[in-house]
Scaffold this active site. Structure first.
Site, PDB file in Angstrom:
ATOM      1  N   GLN A 129      -9.077   4.854 -71.798  1.00  0.00           N
ATOM      2  CA  GLN A 129      -9.836   3.826 -71.591  1.00  0.00           C
ATOM      3  C   GLN A 129     -11.461   3.400 -71.939  1.00  0.00           C
ATOM      4  O   GLN A 129     -12.071   2.482 -72.699  1.00  0.00           O
ATOM      5  CB  GLN A 129      -9.880   2.729 -70.203  1.00  0.00           C
ATOM      6  CG  GLN A 129     -10.358   1.367 -70.252  1.00  0.00           C
ATOM      7  CD  GLN A 129     -10.274   1.365 -68.536  1.00  0.00           C
ATOM      8  OE1 GLN A 129      -9.884   1.845 -67.698  1.00  0.00           O
ATOM      9  NE2 GLN A 129     -11.277  -0.388 -68.422  1.00  0.00           N
TER      10      GLN A 129
ATOM     11  N   ASP B 252      -5.273  -9.929 -66.443  1.00  0.00           N
ATOM     12  CA  ASP B 252      -6.039  -8.993 -65.137  1.00  0.00           C
ATOM     13  C   ASP B 252      -6.815  -9.398 -64.996  1.00  0.00           C
ATOM     14  O   ASP B 252      -7.806  -9.686 -66.796  1.00  0.00           O
ATOM     15  CB  ASP B 252      -5.875  -7.823 -65.772  1.00  0.00           C
ATOM     16  CG  ASP B 252      -6.181  -6.766 -64.637  1.00  0.00           C
ATOM     17  OD1 ASP B 252      -5.589  -7.628 -63.759  1.00  0.00           O
ATOM     18  OD2 ASP B 252      -5.740  -5.781 -64.299  1.00  0.00           O
TER      19      ASP B 252
ATOM     20  N   ASP C  39      -2.326  -1.269 -60.514  1.00  0.00           N
ATOM     21  CA  ASP C  39      -2.711  -1.426 -62.756  1.00  0.00           C
ATOM     22  C   ASP C  39      -3.501  -0.150 -62.861  1.00  0.00           C
ATOM     23  O   ASP C  39      -4.078   0.831 -62.882  1.00  0.00           O
ATOM     24  CB  ASP C  39      -4.366  -2.666 -62.220  1.00  0.00           C
ATOM     25  CG  ASP C  39      -4.518  -2.263 -64.713  1.00  0.00           C
ATOM     26  OD1 ASP C  39      -3.307  -2.327 -64.761  1.00  0.00           O
ATOM     27  OD2 ASP C  39      -5.446  -2.737 -64.470  1.00  0.00           O
TER      28      ASP C  39
ATOM     29  N   HIS D  47     -16.480  -4.504 -57.459  1.00  0.00           N
ATOM     30  CA  HIS D  47     -16.380  -3.201 -58.491  1.00  0.00           C
ATOM     31  C   HIS D  47     -16.435  -3.345 -59.794  1.00  0.00           C
ATOM     32  O   HIS D  47     -17.233  -3.002 -60.420  1.00  0.00           O
ATOM     33  CB  HIS D  47     -14.631  -3.945 -58.529  1.00  0.00           C
ATOM     34  CG  HIS D  47     -13.817  -2.981 -59.921  1.00  0.00           C
ATOM     35  ND1 HIS D  47     -13.172  -1.289 -59.995  1.00  0.00           N
ATOM     36  CD2 HIS D  47     -13.451  -3.989 -60.460  1.00  0.00           C
ATOM     37  CE1 HIS D  47     -12.805  -1.707 -61.060  1.00  0.00           C
ATOM     38  NE2 HIS D  47     -12.700  -3.020 -61.254  1.00  0.00           N
TER      39      HIS D  47
ATOM     40  N   THR E  43       2.327  -1.001 -65.168  1.00  0.00           N
ATOM     41  CA  THR E  43       1.407  -1.990 -64.255  1.00  0.00           C
ATOM     42  C   THR E  43       2.484  -2.150 -63.152  1.00  0.00           C
ATOM     43  O   THR E  43       3.730  -2.474 -63.357  1.00  0.00           O
ATOM     44  CB  THR E  43       0.715  -2.930 -64.155  1.00  0.00           C
ATOM     45  OG1 THR E  43       0.310  -2.941 -65.523  1.00  0.00           O
ATOM     46  CG2 THR E  43       0.326  -3.891 -63.852  1.00  0.00           C
TER      47      THR E  43
ATOM     48  N   GLU F 132      -4.840  -4.453 -56.749  1.00  0.00           N
ATOM     49  CA  GLU F 132      -4.869  -5.930 -56.639  1.00  0.00           C
ATOM     50  C   GLU F 132      -4.380  -5.961 -56.315  1.00  0.00           C
ATOM     51  O   GLU F 132      -3.214  -6.032 -55.592  1.00  0.00           O
ATOM     52  CB  GLU F 132      -5.140  -6.172 -57.669  1.00  0.00           C
ATOM     53  CG  GLU F 132      -5.608  -4.982 -59.149  1.00  0.00           C
ATOM     54  CD  GLU F 132      -5.813  -5.106 -60.146  1.00  0.00           C
ATOM     55  OE1 GLU F 132      -5.447  -6.652 -60.820  1.00  0.00           O
ATOM     56  OE2 GLU F 132      -6.653  -5.066 -61.274  1.00  0.00           O
TER      57      GLU F 132
ATOM     58  N   ARG G  58      -8.962   6.318 -67.553  1.00  0.00           N
ATOM     59  CA  ARG G  58     -10.278   6.233 -68.069  1.00  0.00           C
ATOM     60  C   ARG G  58     -10.755   6.807 -68.991  1.00  0.00           C
ATOM     61  O   ARG G  58     -11.508   6.599 -69.544  1.00  0.00           O
ATOM     62  CB  ARG G  58     -11.399   6.503 -66.271  1.00  0.00           C
ATOM     63  CG  ARG G  58     -10.474   6.090 -65.278  1.00  0.00           C
ATOM     64  CD  ARG G  58     -10.654   4.244 -64.918  1.00  0.00           C
ATOM     65  NE  ARG G  58     -10.665   4.486 -63.624  1.00  0.00           N
ATOM     66  CZ  ARG G  58     -10.069   2.659 -63.586  1.00  0.00           C
ATOM     67  NH1 ARG G  58     -10.218   1.869 -64.530  1.00  0.00           N
ATOM     68  NH2 ARG G  58      -9.535   2.310 -62.271  1.00  0.00           N
TER      69      ARG G  58
ATOM     70  N   LYS H 118      -4.426   1.234 -70.303  1.00  0.00           N
ATOM     71  CA  LYS H 118      -4.134   0.183 -68.829  1.00  0.00           C
ATOM     72  C   LYS H 118      -1.959   0.373 -69.375  1.00  0.00           C
ATOM     73  O   LYS H 118      -1.124  -0.456 -68.493  1.00  0.00           O
ATOM     74  CB  LYS H 118      -4.534  -1.078 -69.034  1.00  0.00           C
ATOM     75  CG  LYS H 118      -5.729  -0.881 -68.604  1.00  0.00           C
ATOM     76  CD  LYS H 118      -6.412  -1.056 -67.547  1.00  0.00           C
ATOM     77  CE  LYS H 118      -7.688  -1.273 -66.909  1.00  0.00           C
ATOM     78  NZ  LYS H 118      -7.462  -1.574 -65.703  1.00  0.00           N
TER      79      LYS H 118
ATOM     80  N   GLU I  92     -14.553   5.054 -58.547  1.00  0.00           N
ATOM     81  CA  GLU I  92     -15.122   4.045 -56.993  1.00  0.00           C
ATOM     82  C   GLU I  92     -14.930   5.046 -56.678  1.00  0.00           C
ATOM     83  O   GLU I  92     -16.488   5.559 -56.741  1.00  0.00           O
ATOM     84  CB  GLU I  92     -15.105   2.887 -57.242  1.00  0.00           C
ATOM     85  CG  GLU I  92     -15.267   1.870 -58.568  1.00  0.00           C
ATOM     86  CD  GLU I  92     -15.271   0.067 -57.611  1.00  0.00           C
ATOM     87  OE1 GLU I  92     -13.651   0.503 -57.965  1.00  0.00           O
ATOM     88  OE2 GLU I  92     -15.466  -0.386 -57.054  1.00  0.00           O
TER      89      GLU I  92
ATOM     90  N   GLU J 250      -5.810   0.678 -59.751  1.00  0.00           N
ATOM     91  CA  GLU J 250      -6.701  -0.373 -58.630  1.00  0.00           C
ATOM     92  C   GLU J 250      -5.663  -0.927 -58.719  1.00  0.00           C
ATOM     93  O   GLU J 250      -5.083  -1.752 -58.816  1.00  0.00           O
ATOM     94  CB  GLU J 250      -6.820  -1.029 -60.360  1.00  0.00           C
ATOM     95  CG  GLU J 250      -7.588  -0.153 -61.478  1.00  0.00           C
ATOM     96  CD  GLU J 250      -8.514  -1.119 -62.428  1.00  0.00           C
ATOM     97  OE1 GLU J 250      -8.086  -2.931 -62.772  1.00  0.00           O
ATOM     98  OE2 GLU J 250      -9.638  -0.359 -62.653  1.00  0.00           O
TER      99      GLU J 250
END
Lengths: 390, 390
Positions: free
Chosen positions: B218, B106, B211, B113, B235, B179, B215, B231, B336, B177
Site C-alpha cells: 500500500q 471503503d 479490510d 485512525h 476483504t 470495521e 501496508r 487491499k 496503529e 482493519e
C-alpha cells in the site's frame, strides 16, 4: 435466406466482427455481431441460447476455445447465407450495455498523460511519482455507473475547494478521458495470478471508454485515497466489443520500458496496440490520441491486478487511463488540451476549456485488421445535461 | 412442529434476528435467520421462494416495507412453533457469503485512525488532510474479493519500496482493519441522491468487516490514485447481517462535527451507533474499537456516495474504515497498535507487530438491542496461510 452486404471499406468487415447486445422494438435484449451496417442475431443464426441473453457474459464465460470457434462459425456464416429473421439493419435496433460489469478498474498508463496531470495538479513536484515506471498505477472505480454509448450525462454536483470553506454545486470543470477498456472473459480464482503472456486467453475484447471526470471535485477529494465522486457518476463505453482475436494485426511493440519491469510484468511479445482514437467536441475534431504510445500494455495491467492473489471474473472491465501522445493534438483529456483552462481551445468558433451543458463528445477509434482491412470500434458518445436534470 | 430454544443472554435473541445464507450437507444455499444457537430456514418457515436463493439480494430488493413485515413475521414465528424441518443447529450448517456484492466502497471515517495513519505515513505533514472534516473520504475497492468469515487468507505478494529499486515478494507488513460494513438493500437510479435521513429505507443491515491490508504494498502504490493491490486481495465480512431495524436501540449521537457539514450531509437525528468490537489475535484480546467514536455516520457516507448522481444497487457494500478510539487499546489496526512496528505488542508471550503465517484474527461485535437485550454480530475470522498456498 439472405446475404449480408458489406459496403467496401466498412470498418465492420470480416476482419472485425465485434459483439454487442441489441433489441428490436420492445423485444428482449440479445447478443449480436455487427457486420457492415447490419446486426446478426447470434441466437437465431447459430441456434444457441447462450446468445439469447441480455449481456455477453454467459458466452464470454465459455472461454477462449469457444471464442475462437464462434468467430470461425460467424466468419463462415457471413460469407454465405443466413436466415432472414437473423439480420437487422443497425439503424433499426437499440444497443444496450454489452456486458454485465463485475469489477471496474481504471489505470493511468500513458506517460504523457501522467506527466501532464502531475505538472497541473502538483506544479512544485516531479511530474511522475517514484512508483510510476515500476507498476501500472490504477484504482477501482464504480461498476454500477458504467453506461452504454449514447446515454446522456447529467452534470454532477459535489464539493470543490473554496476559501475559507469548500463550496457545493454543479461541477465547473467537467472533462473527458479518452481511453480503451478491456473486458475479462474468463477470470481466475483467488491466488491464481494471470501472466502477461496469458492475456488473450482471459481478455475477450476491447471497447472505447470515456471516463467522465469532474476535475474540481476530484482535486478536492483525491488525497489520500484517490479519485471517487469526481469519477463515479458515469463511465461510458462503446456498444461494440472488438474481440482481441481481431486485434492481432494491430499488435505493436511498446514505446519502451526503462527500467525493465519486474519479472511478473514481462511479456514475451508485448501487447502494444496500434489503435488511433479521434475525439470530436460538438462535431469538431480536437484530438487524435494514439494508443501505441501507452507505456504499460493491457497484458501487464491484468498481470498486475492479479499478482497479489486477487481473483478476477467474467465481466471485469479495466480502462487504460487517458490516452495522450507526445503532441498537443494527441492529448485525450480537455484538462491537458486546455492546460488546466489556461490555454482554451477554439471549438466551433467558441473558446472552450471544459464541458458546457448541451455539449456532445464523440470518441471513435480504428485499428489495422487482417487482410489490410481497417477495423472500427464504433463510437462512445455522450451529451451533457444540466445538473439536476435527467 | 417444534419450538426454538433461546439460551438466556444469547446475543441472538429476538431483539436481533440477523439474516444469513446457509446450506446443510450438500444442499443448495438458502436464506436463514439466526435464533439462539439455531438457524431458521425462511423458505420453509414462510413458504416463500424469495428465500430459496443463494444470497439475500432478492429479498433485500423487495424494499423497506417488506423488511419490516418479514421481521414481524419471524418474531411471531419464533415465539410459537415452527416446522421441524425449518430448524437447524448452527453447528450443523455451512455459512456462505450472505450477499452478492455489487459495488464495494471503503471509507476512512475515524478521526483517530486517520490522524494516526497520517502521522505514520506522512510524518512531516499535518496528520489530517484539509478535506477530511468536510467530506467522508472513501474509495472503491474490489467487490469480487469480499469473502465470508472463516475463509483462509493467503499472504499477498507484491511490490514494495526498495533501494535503489522496488522489490517483489510476500508482504512483510500484513495487517487488519476492524470495521463495520453496511449493505444497501434498495438503491436508487442515476441522479437520485439519497438524503441522510433516508438511510434506514435504503440500507438493509450491517456486518463486521476486516479490510486486510498489506501496508508495504500500500505504501509504495498509493500515490496518487489510492490503495489498490494492498487491499484488493481480500476483504472478510461476518456471515450474519444484522438488520438496521435491530440497531435502533444502539443509535447514539456522533462525537461532534466541527465545522458543521454542508447541507447534503446533515442529519435530523444522527446515525451514530454504539457497537463495540473486540479484536482477538491468536485468541488474545488486543483491542476494543468503539464504533460510537466515528466522526462520520453511515447515513452521511451513503449521502456522499450518491450526491454526484451515482446510482446505487441492491448488494452495494460500504465499509466504515478502521474503527479506532482515542485510547491505545481502542485502535482497530496493528499498524496503529504497534505504531508502525516501533512498539510491538505482546501476543501470547510473543512480540508481534504484523501478521505471521498461521496467525488467526477474530473480530466480534455487540450492541444494545431492544428490551435490554445485547445483540451480537457474530464474528469475522481469518487465518493467514503462507504466500503461494491456498
Amino acid at each position: 435466406m439472405t446475404t449480408i452486404d458489406i459496403p467496401a471499406g466498412s470498418p465492420f468487415g470480416i476482419a472485425n466482427l465485434p459483439y454487442g447486445v441489441f433489441s428490436v422494438g420492445g423485444g428482449a435484449p440479445r447478443v449480436g455481431v455487427r457486420v457492415g451496417d447490419s446486426v446478426l442475431d447470434l441466437a437465431r443464426a447459430l441456434g444457441d441460447d447462450v446468445f439469447a441473453a441480455p449481456s455477453l457474459n454467459p458466452f464470454m464465460a465459455q472461454g477462449y476455445d469457444r471464442w475462437v470457434a464462434v468467430r470461425s462459425q460467424v466468419t463462415s456464416l457471413v460469407a454465405g447465407e443466413v436466415p432472414d429473421d437473423a439480420v437487422h439493419a443497425v439503424a433499426d435496433v437499440t444497443l444496450h450495455l454489452p456486458i454485465e460489469v463485475a469489477d471496474y478498474v481504471d489505470f493511468y498508463a500513458s506517460e504523457h498523460h501522467a506527466s501532464n496531470v502531475g505538472r497541473l495538479f502538483r506544479p512544485d513536484a516531479e511530474p511522475l511519482l517514484p512508483n510510476w515506471k515500476h507498476l501500472p498505477v490504477g484504482y477501482h472505480g464504480r461498476a454500477g455507473t458504467v453506461l452504454v454509448s449514447g446515454t446522456d450525462i447529467v452534470r454532477p454536483s459535489g464539493q470543490r475547494k473554496g476559501d475559507p470553506a469548500p463550496v457545493f454545486g454543479p461541477s465547473t470543470r467537467l472533462d473527458i478521458e479518452a481511453e480503451l477498456g478491456f473486458v475479462v472473459g474468463t477470470g481466475t480464482p483467488l491466488n491464481t495470478p494471470i501472466a502477461p503472456d496469458d492475456f488473450a486467453r482471459h481478455v475477450f475484447g476491447a471497447v472505447l471508454l470515456n471516463d467522465w471526470s469532474a476535475r474540481d471535485i476530484q482535486a478536492w477529494e483525491y488525497v489520500p485515497l484517490g479519485p471517487n465522486l469526481g469519477k463515479s457518476f458515469a463511465t461510458s463505453i462503446s456498444a461494440w466489443v472488438v474481440p482481441i482475436l481481431a486485434l492481432e494485426a494491430a499488435r505493436v511493440p511498446l514505446p519502451g520500458q526503462d527500467p525493465e519491469p519486474l519479472p511478473y510484468l514481462r511479456e514475451s511479445r508485448p501487447w502494444g496496440l496500434d489503435v488511433e482514437l479521434v475525439v470530436e467536441w460538438n462535431g469538431e475534431e480536437v484530438s487524435r490520441p494514439p494508443y501505441r504510445e501507452m507505456y504499460w500494455s493491457p497484458a501487464q495491467m491484468l498481470a498486475h491486478l492479479t499478482v497479489n492473489g486477487a481473483s478476477s471474473r467474467t465481466g471485469d472491465l479495466y480502462g487504460s487511463g487517458t490516452i495522450s501522445g507526445p503532441e498537443k493534438h494527441q492529448r485525450g483529456a480537455f484538462l491537458e488540451l486546455s492546460w488546466g483552462g489556461k490555454e482554451p481551445l477554439t471549438v466551433k468558433g467558441e473558446e472552450r476549456s471544459f464541458l458546457l451543458d448541451g455539449d456532445e463528445v464523440v470518441i471513435t477509434g480504428t485499428a489495422p485488421g487482417a487482410n489490410g482491412e481497417r477495423i472500427g470500434f464504433g463510437e462512445v458518445r455522450g451529451r451533457i445535461l444540466p445538473a439536476g436534470e435527467s
